[in-house]
Design an enzyme around this catalytic site. Structure first.
Site, PDB file in Angstrom:
ATOM      1  N   GLU A 721       0.871  -1.189   0.000  1.00  0.00           N
ATOM      2  CA  GLU A 721       0.000   0.000   0.000  1.00  0.00           C
ATOM      3  C   GLU A 721       0.894   1.220   0.000  1.00  0.00           C
ATOM      4  O   GLU A 721       1.721   1.378   0.891  1.00  0.00           O
ATOM      5  CB  GLU A 721      -0.903  -0.011   1.244  1.00  0.00           C
ATOM      6  CG  GLU A 721      -1.800  -1.229   1.318  1.00  0.00           C
ATOM      7  CD  GLU A 721      -2.478  -1.503   0.003  1.00  0.00           C
ATOM      8  OE1 GLU A 721      -3.139  -0.591  -0.536  1.00  0.00           O
ATOM      9  OE2 GLU A 721      -2.321  -2.625  -0.532  1.00  0.00           O
ATOM     10  N   CYS A 755      -1.660   9.252   3.895  1.00  0.00           N
ATOM     11  CA  CYS A 755      -1.660   8.859   2.485  1.00  0.00           C
ATOM     12  C   CYS A 755      -2.952   9.305   1.826  1.00  0.00           C
ATOM     13  O   CYS A 755      -2.999   9.591   0.643  1.00  0.00           O
ATOM     14  CB  CYS A 755      -1.502   7.357   2.374  1.00  0.00           C
ATOM     15  SG  CYS A 755      -2.738   6.484   3.325  1.00  0.00           S
TER      16      CYS A 755
END
Ligand code: NAD
Length: 963
Positions: A721, A755
């Site tokens: 990720e 993020c």
């Protein structure tokens, strides 16, 4: 002598029937069926989906700047294919389809909505409202004036409201014969209020409120403190009580506050007011209301996991209203009661009880909303009661949300106003004592329940968290060691981690793992594989539930540690702890649902079963920005699926990682199968991921590291990720208040170091855009930057010196760049690693500011020509993680949903803070491998699916066939 309860009920009925008779003898007035609007409302009352669409259309109206846009929305909301509209509406609305009639139809619609608004709003300005105010008084009513407006998002807007109130206090006495009454909303006086920091918020308001009250005293005006949604109630009460007990105001009787009977806290609130009134000796007014934000409160508690502050049943609120009415009347020598309601039962009850207690008519007051329940107010006035009308002044367009609330009230199935209008309703029935519905058994809810938030608007909860934040500081530095087989490996050279808010404060000292530690951990993990297989799924789930319980119990400790070590504000830290708890509970639930062997389609003579076998040791490589939730989620996901795990936290967040790891051991995780290796990524991280015995790599971090890992790990399962460069598009018809709040939260929450943070804002060129940008800049000025241990600070420092220097340099490059227009830069702060807020505009989408993940509080703004251009710009990125869209066009929302490249799309809300089970999180393109953390199928990534097909026939004997 006190009248018996039964007799009291009879008296209430008599009083109520008398009022009813009076009301029903009057001609229809407001919103009656003769009016076009009345018909619209009548239809809305009958058709729920039409009602919702109509009110949504009314809500979006202020932003529809031309007839084309208005027509588009009329079509999208009202003229749905499947909808049967009555003829009067179809003819009027369908006309918008013909170009020659286009302008006429939309203009008619707008005119009618504005006319509706005029029934509830006095006027756009005091000057405009003057005639209506005079009429109110000439008819024997009085008023309390309220100011309507947009949400107060900046200090500039707060200043403006302050001057408007000041103006009212100075000018109203010249219009009204007698004492003017003004209702003030505290949220309009400051854009910086923090319900989770009461003293700070009260301090922000005090000077302005004292100024206004001084002015009110001089001009002989009454000031009422209005209450709004629950979050702000404690600020309002704290400030009110501070004011009324203050030496300058303790003898001034012309102050009032609102008591909301729908609040479970209302009995306590009453006692607080009574105590203060007794203390100061001079009575003040209490306006008893039911409460106007019911839906909002229910939604907030349900969606965001707060304890629900309002009663579940309407009858509980009604009963509480009566209870508080009696208490107010019983204490009328201390508190002057004002009963605000349109419910004749509630009002009749108060009137009868007041009479029983020998209160004179002028000792109480009834309050009603201007434009509502017109007939009731005349009937009450004829009873000799004084009736005050709550009447707003403000721009009709901006007042649309006020109008929607009034319309909702007029059309609600439960609304007394509506029921009272209906000739079918029996007045005696409407006047009965409110009945509590049978306690229904809690409906069995099998769905997943996210961990609940703490209600930090309570002082006691603020004090608790502040105390733990302070207290754990005594335990620093935390000594962090590798842990293998449950054994801590002490010694070595300790790496030092400093607090980002206070650079001199050491948070942790870390003994970084060496390669031989990694080998040992590896060996043990590998050997524990068979032990793990003997551990039943249920046992592993139990470990996860235990861990969730420990985290829940230690919630305040973990929040505080995140505050110190990461520089997260405590609310962000709380969300992270909740997410970790959710991961444990959810993955355990999913393991039980998905990981047991499953019988699959089989024919006679065969038995087919799908087994889910763990893949083998997993390296858990986590980033520093969610050192608890991500480290925990990846670890427990792999573990519950039967895999041994080696945790490698990021070097900046070892204190949190270590505390989590110890909690795992306490929760009973098999010590041979969980190991903790603090260390440098390029060193121990690299060694681990390349190790041949590692079968799963669970990585979350930057794109460069993720890609490097993927390139080498051809023989392993890699979940990577990675980063994001997330965009928010603001449509032409967006709700500005909502969009500005969402953008600021998404961009600057945790200093832009998520993020999922938004770092690109794409606006669509339109006449509102200049104003929108100006409001956004002003609103950003209200963001409070500072050390994270202070509850009132929203934005803290960046993570470490390296990030600080990198961002500083970045900003100075941007400042010298001709392709970049810096629109806003906040003041530089010294002390901790504080980076100023930046908002900058670019025209070139290829500029690195539009393309590169900077991981700091920097927003890049781009103006697109239309929605298609905006979507193209949003997709012009190597990343595809999160995306936000603010719009009130159903068609545009559909378009965006189908055309935007992002793993998580958020409509009309912030784009950070994904919630486990409800917003499975993870992106694609360079953002990740499409793995959804917190999603139903997450655990499948940790197992091999093995299909076993057994031939069950032996020598012609087949279980299903042979008898
Ligand atoms: P990072 O890539 O520097 O480090 C992540 C982890 O990898 C750390 O534990 C680090 O020690 C380790 N590491 C570094 N080099 C390694 C190597 N060569 N081999 C093995 N391990 C190595 O990232 P970071 O600065 O900790 O985190 C910020 C980044 O993480 C941002 O890009 C952010 O967008 C991303 N992130 C993504 C998600 C998501 O779910 N997509 C969530 C959080 C953070």
């Amino acid at each position: 002598m006190r009248t018996a309860m039964k007799d009291l009920e009879n008296l209430i009925e008599d009083q109520g029937l008398k009022l009813f008779a009076n009301i029903r003898s009057r001609k229809d007035g407001l919103l009656d069926k003769d009016y076009w609007q009345g018909k619209l409302i009548d239809w809305a009352t009958k058709d729920l989906s039409f009602k919702i669409d109509l009110f949504r259309l009314v809500d979006v109206l202020p932003s529809l700047y031309d007839n084309n846009l208005l027509n588009k929305h009329i079509k999208e909301y009202l003229l749905k294919d499947e909808r049967d509209l009555p003829l009067f509406l179809t003819t009027a609305l369908k006309a918008s389809g013909f170009s020659f009639a286009k302008n006429i139809s939309s203009a008619i619609f707008k005119k009618n909505v504005l006319a509706m608004a005029e029934r509830f709003i006095l006027g756009e300005s005091l000057k405009e409202a003057e005639a209506k105010i005079l009429k109110i008084y000439s008819e024997g009513f009085s008023s309390t004036i309220d100011l309507l407006g947009e949400a107060c998002l900046s200090e500039k807007e707060a200043e403006n409201y302050f001057f408007l109130y000041k103006d009212l206090i100075e000018k109203l006495p010249k219009i009204i014969n007698g004492m003017p009454n003004i209702s003030i909303k505290l949220t309009s006086l400051s854009s910086k209020l923090k319900p989770e920091s009461l003293d700070y918020s009260v301090d922000l308001l005090q000077e302005k409120i004292f100024y206004l009250i001084d002015l009110a005293k001089k001009n002989n005006c009454f000031i009422n403190f209005d209450t709004e949604n629950f979050t702000y109630k404690n600020i309002t009460y704290d400030l009110f009580i501070k004011t009324i007990l203050h030496d300058s105001y303790k003898d001034w009787p012309h102050l009032g506050i609102v008591l909301q009977s729908y609040l479970k806290d209302s009995a306590k609130d009453f006692l607080r007011l009574l105590e203060a009134a007794k203390k100061r000796k001079t009575p003040f007014t209490v306006r008893l209301v039911k409460g106007a934000y019911y839906d909002y409160e229910v939604v907030r508690s349900d969606r965001f996991g707060y304890p629900c502050p309002v009663f579940a049943q309407k009858s509980q609120t009604d009963l509480c209203y009566e209870d508080l009415s009696r208490k107010l009347i019983d204490n009328a020598q201390h508190l002057k009661p004002a009963f605000a309601s349109h419910n004749l039962r509630s009002l009749a009850h108060a009137l009868v009880y007041a009479e029983e207690k020998n209160l004179k008519k002028q000792e109480i007051e009834i309050q009603m909303l201007y434009g509502m329940a017109e007939k009731e107010r005349y009937a009450l006035k004829e009873e000799g009661v004084s009736v005050r009308l709550y009447a707003p002044i403000g721009n009709l367009m901006v007042g649309m949300s006020y109008l929607v609330r009034r319309l909702l009230e007029n059309t609600s199935q439960l609304s007394f106003v509506r029921l009272a209008q209906s000739p079918l309703e029996n007045p005696a029935k409407l006047l009965q004592k409110p009945l509590l519905a049978q306690e229904t058994k809690e409906e069995l809810d099998n769905s997943f329940n996210n961990a609940p938030n703490i209600e930090f608007s309570y002082r006691e909860n603020q004090e608790k968290i502040a105390a733990v934040i302070k207290q754990i500081k005594q335990n620093f530095p935390i000594i962090v060691n590798p842990v293998i087989n449950g054994e801590e490996k002490k010694g070595g050279n300790y790496y030092i981690n400093y607090c980002p808010s206070y650079q001199e404060l050491i948070i942790s000292k870390i003994n970084f793992a060496k390669q031989n530690d990694a080998d040992l951990a590896m060996e043990s993990a590998y050997n524990s594989f068979s032990l793990m297989q003997n551990l039943s799924i249920n046992k592993r789930c139990e470990n996860l539930y235990n861990l969730a319980n420990i985290l829940e119990k230690e919630k305040l400790y973990f929040i505080s540690l995140l505050v110190w070590e990461l520089g997260k504000n405590f609310l962000e830290a709380e969300s992270e702890v909740l997410e970790a708890i959710d991961f444990c509970n959810f993955y355990a639930d999913m393991a039980k649902k998905h990981l047991f062997p499953k019988k699959i389609l089989s024919k006679k003579g065969e038995e087919n079963t799908l087994y889910l076998h763990p893949k083998g040791p997993a390296a858990i490589i986590a980033p520093w920005n969610f050192p608890l939730a991500i480290l925990c989620g990846m670890s427990v996901g792999a573990y519950v699926a039967g895999n041994p795990v080696i945790l490698k936290p990021a070097k900046q967040a070892n204190g949190v990682g270590f505390s989590l790891f110890k909690a795992m051991l306490n929760a009973g995780f098999l010590k041979e199968a969980v190991h903790f290796l603090p260390g440098f990524g390029e060193d121990i991280g690299k060694y681990l991921v390349n190790h041949p015995k590692i079968k799963i790599i669970c990585f979350t971090g930057s794109k460069d590291v993720g890609l490097a890992i993927m390139q080498k790990a051809y023989d392993k399962k890699v979940m990577a990720e990675m980063g994001g460069k997330n965009a928010i598009i603001v449509d032409e018809d967006a709700d500005q208040d909502e969009a500005i709040r969402g953008i600021l939260q998404s961009t600057y929450g945790f200093q832009g170091q998520k993020c999922s943070a938004s770092s690109r804002l794409i606006l669509i060129n339109n006449p509102h855009q200049e104003k929108f940008l100006a409001r956004l800049m002003e609103a950003a000025k209200s963001i409070k930057i500072g050390a994270s241990d202070r509850l009132e600070n929203f934005m803290g420092p960046v993570i470490d010196k390296e990030a600080f220097l990198r961002l500083k340099e970045q900003i100075s490059l941007l400042e010298q760049d001709n392709g970049v227009e810096i629109l806003y830069k906040s003041k530089e702060l010294s002390g901790g690693l504080f980076i100023p807020i930046i908002m900058a505009k670019i025209n070139d989408q290829n500029h690195y500011l539009f393309q590169k993940e900077l991981f700091g509080p920097i927003l890049c703004i781009y103006i697109a020509q239309d929605l298609d251009d905006a979507i193209k710009a949003a997709n012009n990125s190597q990343y595809a993680l999160t995306f936000g869209f603010y719009s009130r066009s159903p068609q545009n929302i559909q378009k965006v949903t189908h055309n935007i490249e992002a793993g998580n799309i958020y409509i009309n809300q912030k784009i950070t803070g994904a919630i486990v089970a409800r917003q499975p999180f993870g992106g694609f393109k360079m953002s990740g491998t499409s793995v959804k953390a917190g999603g139903e199928d997450y655990l499948y990534h940790f197992v091999h699916q093995v299909a076993v097909s057994e031939n069950t026939s032996r020598q012609g004997v087949t279980p299903e066939v042979s008898v």
